[in-house]
Design a protein around this motif. Structure first.
Motif, PDB file in Angstrom:
ATOM      1  N   ILE A 477       0.440  -1.045   0.140  1.00  0.00           N
ATOM      2  CA  ILE A 477      -0.230  -0.327   0.188  1.00  0.00           C
ATOM      3  C   ILE A 477       1.018   1.386  -0.099  1.00  0.00           C
ATOM      4  O   ILE A 477       1.798   1.334   0.585  1.00  0.00           O
ATOM      5  CB  ILE A 477      -0.619   0.210   1.365  1.00  0.00           C
ATOM      6  CG1 ILE A 477      -2.100  -1.184   0.891  1.00  0.00           C
ATOM      7  CG2 ILE A 477      -1.544   1.058   1.259  1.00  0.00           C
ATOM      8  CD1 ILE A 477      -2.898  -1.381   2.422  1.00  0.00           C
ATOM      9  N   VAL A 525      -2.224   4.782  -2.195  1.00  0.00           N
ATOM     10  CA  VAL A 525      -2.321   5.709  -1.464  1.00  0.00           C
ATOM     11  C   VAL A 525      -1.631   6.450  -1.376  1.00  0.00           C
ATOM     12  O   VAL A 525      -0.781   6.321  -0.903  1.00  0.00           O
ATOM     13  CB  VAL A 525      -2.969   5.681  -0.196  1.00  0.00           C
ATOM     14  CG1 VAL A 525      -3.718   6.307   0.533  1.00  0.00           C
ATOM     15  CG2 VAL A 525      -4.215   4.065  -0.076  1.00  0.00           C
ATOM     16  N   GLU A 538      -1.999   8.758   6.414  1.00  0.00           N
ATOM     17  CA  GLU A 538      -3.097   8.421   6.176  1.00  0.00           C
ATOM     18  C   GLU A 538      -2.519   6.977   5.215  1.00  0.00           C
ATOM     19  O   GLU A 538      -3.584   5.812   4.675  1.00  0.00           O
ATOM     20  CB  GLU A 538      -3.432   9.500   4.377  1.00  0.00           C
ATOM     21  CG  GLU A 538      -4.369  10.667   4.673  1.00  0.00           C
ATOM     22  CD  GLU A 538      -4.391  11.972   3.744  1.00  0.00           C
ATOM     23  OE1 GLU A 538      -5.473  12.223   3.649  1.00  0.00           O
ATOM     24  OE2 GLU A 538      -2.903  12.146   3.761  1.00  0.00           O
ATOM     25  N   TYR A 542      -5.283   3.771   6.277  1.00  0.00           N
ATOM     26  CA  TYR A 542      -5.478   2.916   5.397  1.00  0.00           C
ATOM     27  C   TYR A 542      -5.821   1.715   5.221  1.00  0.00           C
ATOM     28  O   TYR A 542      -6.286   1.019   5.127  1.00  0.00           O
ATOM     29  CB  TYR A 542      -5.943   3.424   3.432  1.00  0.00           C
ATOM     30  CG  TYR A 542      -6.103   2.810   2.620  1.00  0.00           C
ATOM     31  CD1 TYR A 542      -7.888   2.983   2.180  1.00  0.00           C
ATOM     32  CD2 TYR A 542      -5.540   1.002   2.168  1.00  0.00           C
ATOM     33  CE1 TYR A 542      -8.878   1.911   1.313  1.00  0.00           C
ATOM     34  CE2 TYR A 542      -6.174   0.442   0.980  1.00  0.00           C
ATOM     35  CZ  TYR A 542      -7.893   0.786   1.229  1.00  0.00           C
ATOM     36  OH  TYR A 542      -8.596   0.363   0.204  1.00  0.00           O
ATOM     37  N   LYS A 545      -8.242   0.392   7.906  1.00  0.00           N
ATOM     38  CA  LYS A 545      -9.394   0.365   7.059  1.00  0.00           C
ATOM     39  C   LYS A 545      -9.507  -1.295   6.259  1.00  0.00           C
ATOM     40  O   LYS A 545     -10.713  -2.261   6.674  1.00  0.00           O
ATOM     41  CB  LYS A 545      -9.611   1.194   6.360  1.00  0.00           C
ATOM     42  CG  LYS A 545     -10.873   1.613   5.703  1.00  0.00           C
ATOM     43  CD  LYS A 545     -11.394   2.540   5.241  1.00  0.00           C
ATOM     44  CE  LYS A 545     -12.169   2.440   4.108  1.00  0.00           C
ATOM     45  NZ  LYS A 545     -12.484   1.743   3.030  1.00  0.00           N
ATOM     46  N   PHE A 546      -7.993  -1.589   5.729  1.00  0.00           N
ATOM     47  CA  PHE A 546      -8.140  -2.127   4.625  1.00  0.00           C
ATOM     48  C   PHE A 546      -8.682  -3.570   5.497  1.00  0.00           C
ATOM     49  O   PHE A 546      -9.182  -4.852   5.611  1.00  0.00           O
ATOM     50  CB  PHE A 546      -6.667  -2.207   4.578  1.00  0.00           C
ATOM     51  CG  PHE A 546      -6.615  -3.985   3.391  1.00  0.00           C
ATOM     52  CD1 PHE A 546      -7.978  -3.930   1.510  1.00  0.00           C
ATOM     53  CD2 PHE A 546      -5.895  -4.707   3.313  1.00  0.00           C
ATOM     54  CE1 PHE A 546      -7.266  -4.963   1.013  1.00  0.00           C
ATOM     55  CE2 PHE A 546      -5.230  -5.760   2.724  1.00  0.00           C
ATOM     56  CZ  PHE A 546      -6.010  -6.012   1.031  1.00  0.00           C
ATOM     57  N   VAL A 559      -7.398   4.411  -4.720  1.00  0.00           N
ATOM     58  CA  VAL A 559      -8.865   4.173  -3.902  1.00  0.00           C
ATOM     59  C   VAL A 559      -8.453   5.687  -3.734  1.00  0.00           C
ATOM     60  O   VAL A 559      -9.385   6.131  -3.291  1.00  0.00           O
ATOM     61  CB  VAL A 559      -7.951   3.843  -2.559  1.00  0.00           C
ATOM     62  CG1 VAL A 559      -7.651   2.566  -2.615  1.00  0.00           C
ATOM     63  CG2 VAL A 559      -6.935   4.266  -1.721  1.00  0.00           C
ATOM     64  N   SER A 560      -7.893   6.554  -4.584  1.00  0.00           N
ATOM     65  CA  SER A 560      -8.098   8.347  -4.291  1.00  0.00           C
ATOM     66  C   SER A 560      -8.590   9.021  -5.447  1.00  0.00           C
ATOM     67  O   SER A 560      -7.205   8.435  -6.773  1.00  0.00           O
ATOM     68  CB  SER A 560      -7.878   8.671  -3.213  1.00  0.00           C
ATOM     69  OG  SER A 560      -7.131  10.395  -3.613  1.00  0.00           O
TER      70      SER A 560
END
Length: 577
Positions: A477, A525, A538, A542, A545-546, A559-560
């Protein structure tokens, strides 16, 4: 051997070149190439028997008086023959099946528009009977890259004469030509760069211009390892600093941290402020003007490094136009000597590891020492997931970590190293493995693995990522990494200035490159201005969250909607939406 040369001279001397007279730049460029070729190929020169710098400086006299290619060829032929006999090489025709040839090109030695046939014959003979012994000018280090420390230094050459500038350029150009593993990836052909740089080096006006010419040349390697800085490059940018650091986020130059928080507050500068102008010059214009001086493998690093000096100057103060909460503000701020700052670093996680939430472990690879790995893994072995943060420079712990995730050795990389018996060619190594055989499978981690990466992930950190990508259930990520892997080689200039370059090539087992492309994330990200303003990590948020939601995605994906595309050089490896 002299008999061979004399016969070839008699046979070939009647042939000449039918071409327009060469320019000074053309003559110098071909002199550079022949001089470098002889330096690394000719058995008498490669031993260090001759002062090869002096040989070039003397030959420049013939370069300047030659009006035609024929004249220059005659001087060159006489000079090469005078170097002495060339013993026949019995094994120079052997072919190495592991050669990596993308950098190799000696076809220029057969160019009959430049060389007479006798010189084509001579250069070809030298290639086929090249030195196989130790080369005085190009030594092999223990890690396989080139060591050029035997080059002479010249005192008092902060701003050398034109002749010494030419010598310095020719030295550097040929080191890159024969020993830079990623020459084939440059945006601009290295021959073209030579042709452009010669008149540039000859026309510079002063020391600052000369050092910036070097910076511009070094940037053409497209290598994030190719660092160069001197007192004079700092003088160009200005040696006084604003008390804040900036980054390019969402294509805007944003204050992201403080060199000195108290001075930033005193000058009313805040994290999240967007810089619009500096002394009435648009910040984007400053970026565009200085990009040519940034040595970087890709756009991610260009954006990372261009911001270092944007607010610098030689004056005690400057006027900034900033955007804060959608309001344009004018601020006259003070600049300071860098040593005056408290030099406060960005917030980071000071510990090597911790449990974040719901049995998720976090490991800061930049802080972990080798003797800590067993303790960390014993504590995290039965965790649901582990997040490895590689936005830093690890400390040689990669192989030890791998033994907790892989119960047998797994190939993850191979190298290309210079072939010192045939300069310009490189040799593929055998694959490198991580992990080891484990009879006790209870000591193997079976949960999810997350790697956090960005433009700060460079060199050894990228090598770590390649290894960790072999772990089961691994997801990467972040954003494009620095794209500079391989042990660095140091190159000294006249008067002890020095620069660097990547010294060996690093590739995935299937041949994919990491240089320039870097590590390609599964989920892209990037930070936002709002996230920076409120101090959010961030990427880490993320990742959590993932892991909490166990998002089922078809990797890779972005994702953005605010982030930019991955560098075009790597588009073949990115198939996101």
């Amino acid at each position: 051997m002299r008999y061979v040369f004399c016969i070839s001279f008699i046979i070939l001397s009647k042939f000449s070149i039918a071409q327009a007279n060469p320019t000074e730049t053309e003559k110098l460029a071909i002199t550079c190439k022949v001089w470098g070729f002889l330096k690394y190929y000719h058995p008498q020169v490669a031993t260090g028997k001759y002062d090869w710098d002096a040989a070039l400086l003397n030959f420049l006299n013939y370069v300047y008086i030659s009006k035609t290619w024929n004249e220059l060829n005659n001087y060159a032929f006489a000079g090469i023959v005078s170097l002495g006999p060339i013993p026949r090489c019995e094994d120079c025709d052997s072919v190495n099946p592991n050669w990596f040839n993308k950098n190799f090109d000696l076809s220029w030695t057969d160019n009959n528009q430049i060389f007479t046939l006798k010189n084509i014959f001579l250069l070809d003979y030298i290639e086929k009977n090249r030195t196989h012994g130790k080369n005085f000018y190009a030594l092999r280090t223990q890690t396989g890259n080139v060591d050029v420390s035997n080059e002479k230094s010249y005192d008092g050459c902060v701003f050398p004469s034109k002749r010494l500038r030419i010598l310095n350029l020719f030295r550097y150009w040929n080191i890159v030509e024969y020993f830079f593993p990623y020459k084939y990836q440059m945006d601009i052909n290295w021959d073209t760069t030579l042709f452009y740089t010669i008149p540039h080096f000859l026309s510079v006006n002063d020391t600052v211009d000369y050092h910036m010419a070097w910076l511009e040349l070094i940037a053409k390697l497209n290598d994030s390892h190719a660092f160069f800085a001197s007192k004079y490059t700092f003088e160009y940018y200005g040696e006084k600093w604003a008390p804040v650091a900036t980054k390019i986020i969402e294509d805007k130059v944003v204050i992201t941290s403080y060199y000195d928080q108290s001075l930033a507050i005193e000058n009313d500068l805040r994290i999240g402020d967007i810089i619009l102008k500096v002394d009435n010059v648009k910040i984007q214009d400053l970026v565009d003007q200085n990009m040519k001086y940034v040595a970087a493998s890709n756009q991610a690093v260009k954006k990372r490094d261009i911001c270092k000096y944007l607010l610098n100057g030689s004056t005690e103060s400057t006027v900034l136009e900033i955007l804060r909460d959608n309001n344009k503000l004018m601020r006259k701020i003070k600049r300071y000597e860098f040593g005056y700052f408290k030099n406060e670093k960005e917030k980071s996680y000071p510990n090597s590891w911790r449990i974040i939430e719901k049995n998720i472990g976090y490991v800061n690879m930049g802080n972990v020492k080798l003797n800590e790995v067993s303790k960390i893994m014993n504590n995290l072995l039965h965790s649901q997931s582990i997040i490895f943060d590689l936005r830093n420079y690890p400390n040689g712990t990669m192989y030890e970590f791998a033994s907790w995730f892989l119960n047998k050795p797994v190939p993850f990389a191979y190298f290309t190293e210079p072939d010192f018996t045939y300069p310009g060619r490189f040799v593929r190594t055998q694959p490198y493995y991580c992990g080891k055989r484990q009879d006790d499978t209870t000591k193997i981690f079976h949960g999810d693995v997350i790697l956090l990466i960005n433009e700060l992930t460079q060199s050894h950190a990228e090598f770590n990522a390649m290894c960790f990508q072999t772990f089961p259930n691994c997801t990467v990520i972040g954003s494009q990494t620095a794209g500079a892997d391989g042990n660095i080689s140091k190159i000294k200039f006249l008067y002890t200035f020095e620069t660097y370059m990547s010294g060996i090539g690093v590739y995935y087992p299937d041949g994919r490159e990491t240089q320039r492309c870097g590590i390609i994330p599964d989920i892209v990200v990037e930070p936002t201005i709002l996230g920076v303003k409120y101090g959010r990590d961030e990427l880490l948020l993320y990742a959590l969250k993932f892991l909490r939601e166990k998002v089922n995605i078809m990797k890779p994906v972005r994702v953005s909607m605010t982030i930019t595309d991955i560098d075009p050089n790597c588009s073949a490896y990115f198939r996101g939406n």
